[in-house]
Design a protein around this motif. Structure first.
Motif, mmCIF file in Angstrom:
data_model
loop_
_atom_site.group_PDB
_atom_site.id
_atom_site.type_symbol
_atom_site.label_atom_id
_atom_site.label_comp_id
_atom_site.label_asym_id
_atom_site.label_seq_id
_atom_site.Cartn_x
_atom_site.Cartn_y
_atom_site.Cartn_z
ATOM 1 N N ALA A 152 -1.102 -37.429 20.690
ATOM 2 C CA ALA A 152 0.348 -37.238 20.710
ATOM 3 C C ALA A 152 0.998 -38.191 21.706
ATOM 4 O O ALA A 152 0.392 -38.582 22.712
ATOM 5 N N GLY A 153 2.242 -38.555 21.390
ATOM 6 C CA GLY A 153 3.089 -39.283 22.327
ATOM 7 C C GLY A 153 4.390 -38.510 22.431
ATOM 8 O O GLY A 153 4.379 -37.316 22.729
ATOM 9 N N CYS A 167 6.768 -31.816 9.005
ATOM 10 C CA CYS A 167 6.257 -30.475 8.703
ATOM 11 C C CYS A 167 6.409 -29.527 9.888
ATOM 12 O O CYS A 167 6.642 -28.325 9.710
ATOM 13 N N LEU A 168 6.261 -30.042 11.104
ATOM 14 C CA LEU A 168 6.310 -29.185 12.288
ATOM 15 C C LEU A 168 7.660 -28.518 12.470
ATOM 16 O O LEU A 168 7.734 -27.306 12.741
ATOM 17 N N VAL A 169 8.731 -29.269 12.370
ATOM 18 C CA VAL A 169 10.058 -28.747 12.722
ATOM 19 C C VAL A 169 10.442 -27.522 11.891
ATOM 20 O O VAL A 169 10.885 -26.508 12.452
ATOM 21 N N VAL A 189 6.296 -27.349 21.307
ATOM 22 C CA VAL A 189 7.681 -27.071 21.700
ATOM 23 C C VAL A 189 8.376 -28.362 22.134
ATOM 24 O O VAL A 189 9.531 -28.625 21.763
ATOM 25 N N ARG A 190 7.675 -29.191 22.908
ATOM 26 C CA ARG A 190 8.272 -30.443 23.368
ATOM 27 C C ARG A 190 8.546 -31.389 22.202
ATOM 28 O O ARG A 190 9.637 -31.975 22.102
ATOM 29 N N VAL A 191 7.575 -31.534 21.300
ATOM 30 C CA VAL A 191 7.749 -32.436 20.155
ATOM 31 C C VAL A 191 8.870 -31.936 19.250
ATOM 32 O O VAL A 191 9.686 -32.730 18.746
ATOM 33 N N ASP A 192 8.933 -30.644 19.037
ATOM 34 C CA ASP A 192 9.999 -30.065 18.222
ATOM 35 C C ASP A 192 11.371 -30.410 18.792
ATOM 36 O O ASP A 192 12.296 -30.771 18.059
ATOM 37 N N ALA A 193 11.505 -30.316 20.103
ATOM 38 C CA ALA A 193 12.780 -30.651 20.742
ATOM 39 C C ALA A 193 13.092 -32.140 20.591
ATOM 40 O O ALA A 193 14.251 -32.520 20.328
ATOM 41 N N GLU A 194 12.075 -32.992 20.762
ATOM 42 C CA GLU A 194 12.272 -34.438 20.581
ATOM 43 C C GLU A 194 12.760 -34.741 19.165
ATOM 44 O O GLU A 194 13.689 -35.526 18.967
#
Length: 211
Positions: A152-153, A167-169, A189-194
């Motif tokens: 992940a980045g 797919c995640l969001v 949670v962090r990636v969803d916010a990004e």
């Protein structure tokens, strides 16, 4: 190419994925609401388009596509930029695995028709259905958090959104709707916010399409 016609339900996770992908590709489309709560997906006219009676369906120049990931892969081939899958075969397989962990292992156990079957023919009360939902989401998200960890980045894979984030969001949106605790999944949670800070993801949000 004529403007595609998207048969959609605003809170469907699978439809939400396709709306995100369409927005990322800047593809303009017309939308037809198929109200799942009212059973519109079972109507004869709709089943003629999609015999499974599911959403989404996409119609392009009279040709019909079903299944959200198949639709998104068609979009990625027909509109190559920005790419939703990496070019490297191993990276591409990794991103597909992340997406499938959501679309095949979490979502099908918790979609509307499964929850309705638990409530109706199986007679399960609301607290049992809620426990079912939260168990399978928690198990799936825990696995996804671990799978994504090493590569992940800003997003689930690297620093640009891919099919995995598409797919995640929607899955995170649904998890919050059903009050699933998310503290154990800080990466997700962090990636969803990004992702939600980007305009294509915001443009596809269910709140924009609520009746």
């Amino acid at each position: 190419m004529a403007r595609p016609l998207l048969f959609d339900y605003f809170r469907s996770s699978a439809s939400y994925r396709v709306r995100i992908a369409l927005a990322m590709k800047a593809v303009e489309y017309e939308r037809v609401e198929i109200n799942l709560l009212e059973g519109a997906q079972r109507a004869e006219a709709y089943r003629a388009r999609n015999p499974q009676g599911l959403v989404p369906s996409l119609e392009v120049d009279g040709r019909r596509l079903t299944q959200s990931l198949a639709i998104i892969e068609w979009l990625d081939a027909a509109h190559p930029e920005p790419a939703l899958l990496p070019a490297d075969p191993f990276d591409r397989a990794h991103v597909r695995a992340l997406a499938l962990a959501i679309a095949c292992d979490i979502h099908p156990l918790n979609n509307l028709r499964v929850l309705k079957h638990l409530a109706g023919p199986l007679g399960q009360p609301q607290d049992v259905r809620d426990a079912w939902y939260r168990h399978w989401v928690a198990e799936g998200l825990a696995g996804l958090e671990a799978l994504a960890q090493d590569r992940a980045g800003r997003f689930l894979f690297g620093d640009t959104p891919t099919l995995a984030d598409v797919c995640l969001v929607p899955q995170m949106f649904n998890a919050r709707r059903f009050a699933v605790p998310l503290e154990a999944y800080p990466l997700l949670v962090r990636v969803d916010a990004e992702a939600n800070a980007l305009s294509p993801f915001a443009a596809a949000h269910p709140d924009r399409f609520a009746p």
